[in-house]
Structure formats: structure tokens, C-alpha cells
Design a protein around this motif. Structure first.
Motif, mmCIF file in Angstrom:
data_model
loop_
_atom_site.group_PDB
_atom_site.id
_atom_site.type_symbol
_atom_site.label_atom_id
_atom_site.label_comp_id
_atom_site.label_asym_id
_atom_site.label_seq_id
_atom_site.Cartn_x
_atom_site.Cartn_y
_atom_site.Cartn_z
ATOM 1 N N PRO A 1 4.349 4.136 12.484
ATOM 2 C CA PRO A 1 5.383 5.156 12.250
ATOM 3 C C PRO A 1 5.783 5.173 10.776
ATOM 4 C CG PRO A 1 6.384 3.207 13.207
ATOM 5 C CD PRO A 1 4.899 2.939 13.140
ATOM 6 N N LEU A 2 4.982 5.824 9.959
ATOM 7 C CA LEU A 2 5.155 5.766 8.510
ATOM 8 C C LEU A 2 6.470 6.381 8.039
ATOM 9 C CD1 LEU A 2 1.505 6.579 7.359
ATOM 10 C CD2 LEU A 2 2.573 4.341 7.736
ATOM 11 N N SER A 3 7.106 7.189 8.887
ATOM 12 C CA SER A 3 8.394 7.776 8.515
ATOM 13 C C SER A 3 9.490 6.714 8.415
ATOM 14 C CB SER A 3 8.806 8.839 9.529
ATOM 15 O OG SER A 3 8.966 8.268 10.819
ATOM 16 N N LEU A 4 9.242 5.526 8.985
ATOM 17 C CA LEU A 4 10.213 4.428 8.920
ATOM 18 C C LEU A 4 10.029 3.566 7.673
ATOM 19 C CD1 LEU A 4 10.115 3.156 12.632
ATOM 20 C CD2 LEU A 4 11.466 5.028 11.649
ATOM 21 N N ALA A 5 9.012 3.900 6.873
ATOM 22 C CA ALA A 5 8.682 3.078 5.709
ATOM 23 C C ALA A 5 9.066 3.767 4.407
ATOM 24 C CB ALA A 5 7.179 2.778 5.708
ATOM 25 N N LEU A 6 9.180 2.961 3.349
ATOM 26 C CA LEU A 6 9.336 3.486 2.004
ATOM 27 C C LEU A 6 7.949 3.883 1.496
ATOM 28 C CD1 LEU A 6 11.601 0.642 0.521
ATOM 29 C CD2 LEU A 6 12.301 2.628 1.875
ATOM 30 N N LYS A 7 7.828 5.065 0.917
ATOM 31 C CA LYS A 7 6.528 5.544 0.448
ATOM 32 C C LYS A 7 6.489 5.572 -1.070
ATOM 33 C CE LYS A 7 3.331 9.487 0.673
ATOM 34 N NZ LYS A 7 3.128 10.864 1.207
ATOM 35 N N GLN A 8 5.518 4.871 -1.631
ATOM 36 C CA GLN A 8 5.342 4.816 -3.080
ATOM 37 C C GLN A 8 3.902 5.196 -3.421
ATOM 38 O OE1 GLN A 8 5.802 0.906 -4.821
ATOM 39 N NE2 GLN A 8 6.284 1.728 -6.834
ATOM 40 N N VAL A 9 3.721 6.206 -4.250
ATOM 41 C CA VAL A 9 2.394 6.657 -4.659
ATOM 42 C C VAL A 9 2.153 6.238 -6.102
ATOM 43 C CG1 VAL A 9 0.857 8.632 -4.962
ATOM 44 C CG2 VAL A 9 2.526 8.625 -3.084
ATOM 45 N N LYS A 10 1.061 5.513 -6.328
ATOM 46 C CA LYS A 10 0.701 5.049 -7.661
ATOM 47 C C LYS A 10 -0.649 5.661 -8.037
ATOM 48 C CE LYS A 10 2.061 1.044 -8.901
ATOM 49 N NZ LYS A 10 2.193 -0.416 -9.137
ATOM 50 N N GLY A 11 -0.706 6.279 -9.216
ATOM 51 C CA GLY A 11 -1.941 6.931 -9.637
ATOM 52 C C GLY A 11 -2.292 8.076 -8.710
ATOM 53 N N ASN A 12 -3.568 8.159 -8.315
ATOM 54 C CA ASN A 12 -3.974 9.246 -7.419
ATOM 55 C C ASN A 12 -3.628 8.980 -5.965
ATOM 56 O OD1 ASN A 12 -6.031 7.532 -6.353
ATOM 57 N ND2 ASN A 12 -7.504 8.231 -7.877
ATOM 58 N N GLY A 13 -3.212 7.757 -5.643
ATOM 59 C CA GLY A 13 -2.754 7.440 -4.293
ATOM 60 C C GLY A 13 -3.799 7.540 -3.211
ATOM 61 N N LYS A 14 -5.084 7.556 -3.575
ATOM 62 C CA LYS A 14 -6.137 7.794 -2.578
ATOM 63 C C LYS A 14 -6.295 6.645 -1.586
ATOM 64 C CE LYS A 14 -9.034 11.063 -5.129
ATOM 65 N NZ LYS A 14 -10.377 11.313 -5.701
ATOM 66 N N ARG A 15 -6.037 5.438 -2.041
ATOM 67 C CA ARG A 15 -6.141 4.286 -1.146
ATOM 68 C C ARG A 15 -4.768 4.037 -0.512
ATOM 69 N NH1 ARG A 15 -8.693 0.011 -5.218
ATOM 70 N NH2 ARG A 15 -6.791 0.571 -6.338
ATOM 71 N N THR A 16 -4.771 3.497 0.697
ATOM 72 C CA THR A 16 -3.501 3.359 1.426
ATOM 73 C C THR A 16 -3.369 1.972 2.042
ATOM 74 O OG1 THR A 16 -3.572 5.717 1.979
ATOM 75 C CG2 THR A 16 -2.052 4.343 3.240
ATOM 76 N N ILE A 17 -2.179 1.404 1.900
ATOM 77 C CA ILE A 17 -1.857 0.151 2.578
ATOM 78 C C ILE A 17 -0.445 0.255 3.147
ATOM 79 C CG2 ILE A 17 -3.358 -1.302 1.167
ATOM 80 C CD1 ILE A 17 -0.887 -2.171 -0.427
ATOM 81 N N ALA A 18 -0.172 -0.573 4.138
ATOM 82 C CA ALA A 18 1.179 -0.723 4.681
ATOM 83 C C ALA A 18 1.555 -2.196 4.557
ATOM 84 C CB ALA A 18 1.247 -0.278 6.130
ATOM 85 N N VAL A 19 2.748 -2.456 4.039
ATOM 86 C CA VAL A 19 3.180 -3.831 3.800
ATOM 87 C C VAL A 19 4.497 -4.083 4.527
ATOM 88 C CG1 VAL A 19 3.591 -5.588 2.050
ATOM 89 C CG2 VAL A 19 2.161 -3.613 1.507
ATOM 90 N N PHE A 20 4.547 -5.159 5.293
ATOM 91 C CA PHE A 20 5.788 -5.585 5.943
ATOM 92 C C PHE A 20 6.384 -6.702 5.096
ATOM 93 C CE2 PHE A 20 3.831 -3.208 9.198
ATOM 94 C CZ PHE A 20 4.779 -2.895 10.161
#
Length: 239
Positions: free
Chosen positions: A103-122
Motif C-alpha cells: 500500500p504505497l499510499s501509506l509511505a513517504l515517496k522520494q524520487v531521486k534522479g530519473n526515479g526509474k528504479r524502485t525500492i520500499a524501505v521499512f
């Protein structure tokens, strides 16, 4: 017809015998090993193809035992020819998630550079290893989108800090200000709602027992902090 019935009965008897033997092995392992685990329970017992060992899954951990449960082996099993870490591969398989279900809406979203790669960190705001991860690896990495779930498991104060950050005008900046520069935003209004408890429930469902925990789009995870070269290597390995 009679021969067919006899064959069926013989096959059924053989099957019952095999299941019975397996149940006896499992019961023996549980009886001898579980008392040594400090209250932990074995979730599953599986025969492995190496040296007669049995795999014992306990949460997201894997141990090994002999058939009778007289010996307990704690460590990693490697394929001597390929140097592949078989234990790590097995854990990755057992703990895989469907990244798109987060549920990505519950997370803080930070885009760095082109943002093409994606990770989720707890991360827990009071976690020293999380701060180290932020101050080095995640601060320096580029071309990635980072979804941060504030996973409050260390103290009640973690919930307070996460609420203050979630309710700040710029959540991502507030998070980095705290994790990198030890600067907290003002106290949140009492009526500001947060996803704190939902994230705790999610973390329990995903069997996250410590922070940080990094999830990748292929469903695998890295439990704990990693340096930049290791994170880049992992991201580059994902097709």
C-alpha cells in the motif's frame, strides 16, 4: 480385476507407510529441537537434498537438523561448485512478496534522479542502523524512487516522531531532516491522522522483525542496512 485391486491396496499401503515415517521424523525433530529454541516454534520441517539434513523454518530464519533431531546446525549452506548460497536463496524464496500489493499510499515517496528504479524501505525513526542507511547509502544513491514506511517497533516515542513527520507540510523533507540531521518538525496537531498502526500491522504480516528492511520489485528483501555498492549490485541484478 483382482490384480488391479491388490496393486491399488499395495500402493495405498506404501503411501501410508511413507507419510507415517515422515510424520515420525517431524515429531522427533520437534520434540528434540523446539525445547532448545527459547520458546520459538518451528513453522515447517522439510527434507533437503543435501546430506540428509532437514530444513527447519522459524519465521524468516532457517536452521538445519539431522533426521532424529539430535543435532542442530546453525549457519549457511553453500553449493561448493557454484559458490551459491543455498540458504540465502531459500530464505529469499520463502519471504518473497508481491511488490505491487504494497500500500504505497501509506509511505513517504522520494524520487531521486530519473526515479526509474524502485525500492520500499521499512524504518523506525529511532533505529540507529536506519539513520546510518539514510546518511550514507540512501543519501548518495541516484535514479531511484524510495517508498519509506515508518515502521514503529522500538518504542512509543517512535509513534510520536512518525506522527510529527507524517503531519509536517513536507513529509519527505521532515523525514530526512530527522534521520540525517537530527532535526524534528514541530509537534503534530492532535487531530492529524496517521497510518502508523496500519504500517505496524503490515510489517507483522510481512514478518519484518527488525529495521531497516529493504524490499525490491522482484519481491525479495534485504534485512538490515547495506552499503551503496551492495545496493547498486542488487538493483542491477533485477530484470
Amino acid at each position: 480385476m483382482l490384480k488391479t485391486k491388490i496393486a491399488v491396496l499395495a500402493a495405498t499401503g506404501l503411501m501410508a507407510s511413507c507419510v507415517g515415517a515422515e510424520n515420525t521424523t517431524e515429531a522427533s525433530i520437534r520434540k528434540n529441537i523446539e525445547p532448545r529454541l527459547g520458546g520459538a516454534k518451528i513453522d515447517s520441517i522439510t527434507a533437503t537434498p543435501y546430506s540428509g539434513l532437514y530444513e527447519l523454518r522459524i519465521g524468516t530464519d532457517i536452521l538445519y537438523a539431522d533426521k532424529k533431531g539430535e543435532f542442530l546446525f546453525i549457519g549457511q549452506v553453500y553449493d561448493a561448485k557454484s559458490s551459491k548460497n543455498l540458504t540465502r536463496a531459500r530464505i529469499d524464496d520463502l519471504t518473497k512478496i508481491k511488490f505491487s500489493d504494497l500500500p504505497l499510499s501509506l509511505a513517504l515517496k522520494q524520487v531521486k534522479g530519473n526515479g526509474k528504479r524502485t525500492i520500499a524501505v521499512f524504518e523506525d525513526p529511532n533505529c540507529g542502523y536506519c539513520k546510518r542507511l539514510r546518511q550514507t547509502t540512501l543519501k548518495d544513491i541516484d535514479d531511484v524512487t524510495i517508498y519509506t514506511f515508518m515502521y514503529n517497533i522500538l518504542s512509543e516515542d517512535s509513534f510520536t516522531k512518525s506522527k510529527n513527520i507524517w503531519c509536517a507540510p513536507n513529509r519527505v523533507k521532515a523525514w530526512d531532516d530527522w534521520m540525517i540531521d537530527n532535526k524534528l518538525p514541530p509537534a503534530a496537531p492532535a487531530n492529524c491522522d496517521t497510518p502508523n498502526q496500519k504500517i505496524v500491522d503490515l510489517g507483522h504480516k510481512l514478518k519484518i522483525t527488525g529495521t531497516p528492511a529493504i524490499f525490491f520489485t522482484d519481491g525479495t528483501r534485504i534485512p538490515g542496512a547495506v552499503d551503496l555498492p551492495a545496493l547498486e549490485e542488487k538493483l542491477n541484478s533485477i530484470k
